[in-house]
Design an enzyme around this catalytic site. Sequence first.
Site, PDB file in Angstrom:
ATOM      1  N   HIS A   4       0.212 -11.620  10.957  1.00  9.99           N
ATOM      2  CA  HIS A   4       0.276 -11.802  12.408  1.00  9.99           C
ATOM      3  C   HIS A   4      -0.786 -10.900  13.032  1.00  9.99           C
ATOM      4  O   HIS A   4      -0.506  -9.772  13.426  1.00  9.99           O
ATOM      5  CB  HIS A   4       1.671 -11.441  12.939  1.00  9.99           C
ATOM      6  CG  HIS A   4       1.873 -11.760  14.380  1.00  9.99           C
ATOM      7  ND1 HIS A   4       3.111 -12.020  14.918  1.00  9.99           N
ATOM      8  CD2 HIS A   4       1.007 -11.853  15.415  1.00  9.99           C
ATOM      9  CE1 HIS A   4       2.993 -12.262  16.213  1.00  9.99           C
ATOM     10  NE2 HIS A   4       1.716 -12.146  16.534  1.00  9.99           N
ATOM     11  N   HIS A  48      -2.635  -3.698  13.088  1.00 11.06           N
ATOM     12  CA  HIS A  48      -2.316  -3.802  11.657  1.00 11.06           C
ATOM     13  C   HIS A  48      -3.271  -4.813  11.009  1.00 11.06           C
ATOM     14  O   HIS A  48      -4.339  -4.420  10.559  1.00 11.06           O
ATOM     15  CB  HIS A  48      -0.842  -4.122  11.402  1.00 11.06           C
ATOM     16  CG  HIS A  48      -0.176  -5.002  12.421  1.00 11.06           C
ATOM     17  ND1 HIS A  48      -0.567  -6.290  12.684  1.00 11.06           N
ATOM     18  CD2 HIS A  48       0.883  -4.751  13.238  1.00 11.06           C
ATOM     19  CE1 HIS A  48       0.227  -6.807  13.602  1.00 11.06           C
ATOM     20  NE2 HIS A  48       1.113  -5.907  13.970  1.00 11.06           N
ATOM     21  N   ARG A  94      -4.902   5.849   8.563  1.00 11.82           N
ATOM     22  CA  ARG A  94      -5.800   6.870   8.020  1.00 11.82           C
ATOM     23  C   ARG A  94      -7.265   6.486   8.099  1.00 11.82           C
ATOM     24  O   ARG A  94      -8.138   7.277   7.703  1.00 11.82           O
ATOM     25  CB  ARG A  94      -5.433   7.169   6.558  1.00 11.82           C
ATOM     26  CG  ARG A  94      -4.063   7.779   6.365  1.00 11.82           C
ATOM     27  CD  ARG A  94      -3.891   9.099   7.089  1.00 11.82           C
ATOM     28  NE  ARG A  94      -4.745  10.122   6.542  1.00 11.82           N
ATOM     29  CZ  ARG A  94      -4.360  10.975   5.594  1.00 11.82           C
ATOM     30  NH1 ARG A  94      -3.149  10.893   5.066  1.00 11.82           N
ATOM     31  NH2 ARG A  94      -5.186  11.900   5.160  1.00 11.82           N
ATOM     32  N   HIS A 154      12.532 -12.615  10.881  1.00 12.93           N
ATOM     33  CA  HIS A 154      12.673 -11.442  11.740  1.00 12.93           C
ATOM     34  C   HIS A 154      13.945 -10.676  11.377  1.00 12.93           C
ATOM     35  O   HIS A 154      15.060 -11.162  11.554  1.00 12.93           O
ATOM     36  CB  HIS A 154      12.682 -11.773  13.233  1.00 12.93           C
ATOM     37  CG  HIS A 154      12.182 -10.617  14.063  1.00 12.93           C
ATOM     38  ND1 HIS A 154      10.843 -10.417  14.335  1.00 12.93           N
ATOM     39  CD2 HIS A 154      12.824  -9.586  14.639  1.00 12.93           C
ATOM     40  CE1 HIS A 154      10.688  -9.323  15.058  1.00 12.93           C
ATOM     41  NE2 HIS A 154      11.877  -8.793  15.249  1.00 12.93           N
ATOM     42  N   GLY A 159       8.886  -9.129   6.088  1.00 12.66           N
ATOM     43  CA  GLY A 159       7.870  -8.097   5.976  1.00 12.66           C
ATOM     44  C   GLY A 159       8.407  -6.689   6.121  1.00 12.66           C
ATOM     45  O   GLY A 159       8.417  -5.909   5.169  1.00 12.66           O
ATOM     46  N   HIS A 160       8.882  -6.345   7.315  1.00  9.38           N
ATOM     47  CA  HIS A 160       9.265  -4.966   7.617  1.00  9.38           C
ATOM     48  C   HIS A 160      10.321  -4.451   6.640  1.00  9.38           C
ATOM     49  O   HIS A 160      10.142  -3.406   6.005  1.00  9.38           O
ATOM     50  CB  HIS A 160       9.780  -4.867   9.057  1.00  9.38           C
ATOM     51  CG  HIS A 160      10.206  -3.497   9.453  1.00  9.38           C
ATOM     52  ND1 HIS A 160       9.301  -2.518   9.841  1.00  9.38           N
ATOM     53  CD2 HIS A 160      11.433  -2.914   9.506  1.00  9.38           C
ATOM     54  CE1 HIS A 160       9.963  -1.408  10.123  1.00  9.38           C
ATOM     55  NE2 HIS A 160      11.250  -1.620   9.925  1.00  9.38           N
ATOM     56  N   GLU A 217       0.496 -16.207  12.026  1.00  6.22           N
ATOM     57  CA  GLU A 217       1.309 -16.225  13.236  1.00  6.22           C
ATOM     58  C   GLU A 217       0.519 -15.679  14.412  1.00  6.22           C
ATOM     59  O   GLU A 217      -0.348 -14.812  14.237  1.00  6.22           O
ATOM     60  CB  GLU A 217       2.553 -15.343  13.059  1.00  6.22           C
ATOM     61  CG  GLU A 217       3.461 -15.732  11.923  1.00  6.22           C
ATOM     62  CD  GLU A 217       4.646 -14.809  11.796  1.00  6.22           C
ATOM     63  OE1 GLU A 217       5.631 -15.190  11.140  1.00  6.22           O
ATOM     64  OE2 GLU A 217       4.600 -13.678  12.337  1.00  6.22           O
ATOM     65  N   THR A 249       6.618  -6.186  18.960  1.00  9.84           N
ATOM     66  CA  THR A 249       6.979  -7.160  17.937  1.00  9.84           C
ATOM     67  C   THR A 249       7.579  -8.377  18.623  1.00  9.84           C
ATOM     68  O   THR A 249       7.971  -8.310  19.788  1.00  9.84           O
ATOM     69  CB  THR A 249       7.985  -6.557  16.925  1.00  9.84           C
ATOM     70  OG1 THR A 249       8.161  -7.474  15.830  1.00  9.84           O
ATOM     71  CG2 THR A 249       9.326  -6.264  17.569  1.00  9.84           C
ATOM     72  N   ARG A 286      -2.819  -9.294  15.747  1.00  7.57           N
ATOM     73  CA  ARG A 286      -2.654  -9.114  17.187  1.00  7.57           C
ATOM     74  C   ARG A 286      -3.998  -8.749  17.823  1.00  7.57           C
ATOM     75  O   ARG A 286      -4.915  -8.301  17.132  1.00  7.57           O
ATOM     76  CB  ARG A 286      -1.597  -8.057  17.473  1.00  7.57           C
ATOM     77  CG  ARG A 286      -0.206  -8.527  17.024  1.00  7.57           C
ATOM     78  CD  ARG A 286       0.870  -7.518  17.348  1.00  7.57           C
ATOM     79  NE  ARG A 286       2.174  -8.014  16.903  1.00  7.57           N
ATOM     80  CZ  ARG A 286       2.973  -8.789  17.611  1.00  7.57           C
ATOM     81  NH1 ARG A 286       2.597  -9.168  18.833  1.00  7.57           N
ATOM     82  NH2 ARG A 286       4.139  -9.185  17.133  1.00  7.57           N
TER      83      ARG A 286
END
Length: 247
Positions: free
Chosen positions: A43, A50, A18, A198, A220-221, A74, A104, A45
Amino acid sequence: MTLLSVNVNKIALLRNSRGTNYPDLLYFVQKIIGRGVQGITVHPRPDERHITRQDARDIAELLKGHPGVEFNIEGYPTDGFMALIDDLRPAQCTLVPDEPGQLTSDHGWDVTGNRKLLSEVLTQLRSWQVRSSLFLDPLPALVSDVKAAGADRIELYTEHYARVHAQGAKQRMADTLQQYHDTARAAREAGIGVNAGHDLNLHNLAGLLEGGLIQEVSIGHALIVESLEQGMDTVLDRYLAITRHAR
């Protein structure tokens, strides 16, 4: 006991969708550590889809007031990533073999094929007094390569375990767990610490932690999805109960 580190990437992803500061990432980091979690993972990227580099700096600053909470960053060891690690000096740096645009993480390191790169990076991390961890597939034969490269820990890539667990086939599940535990045991015998992460969730985590070989898990996810269903406080408490009772 196994330490729980919460990956907050998905909170940042929701915020970025947003273009505002809602949800406020630092508010949720405070909320998570206030519940008793022992670590925060990010992490960042290259495209900052994110976690941003500024987020990493802001979290590092916040955690200065929480010396019992570790910061784990990471990423693939590009020059820019390593400059960020040098700047922030987190408790741990987990190296992952991701391509720049990868959705990912989906595999562990070919340690032998990347020996020169990894040895140089691991030496640099050691000079900065940053604990190192290598993302690794659950293959006991790889542990000797990790030892030779000089990593402090491995992080077992657990997507395969999670998929087999979801299928519910008992013998295949037992064989898969044995493979993970054998790799963790080989690492511990070689003086290498063991993390895991993971696709771990409330349903499959306890089985992985049997035997007390895993020192830290990064989640996390699934944790964020479960928080949508049950509320974050409830979910954090359930994860902490699992990790505290790991033997």
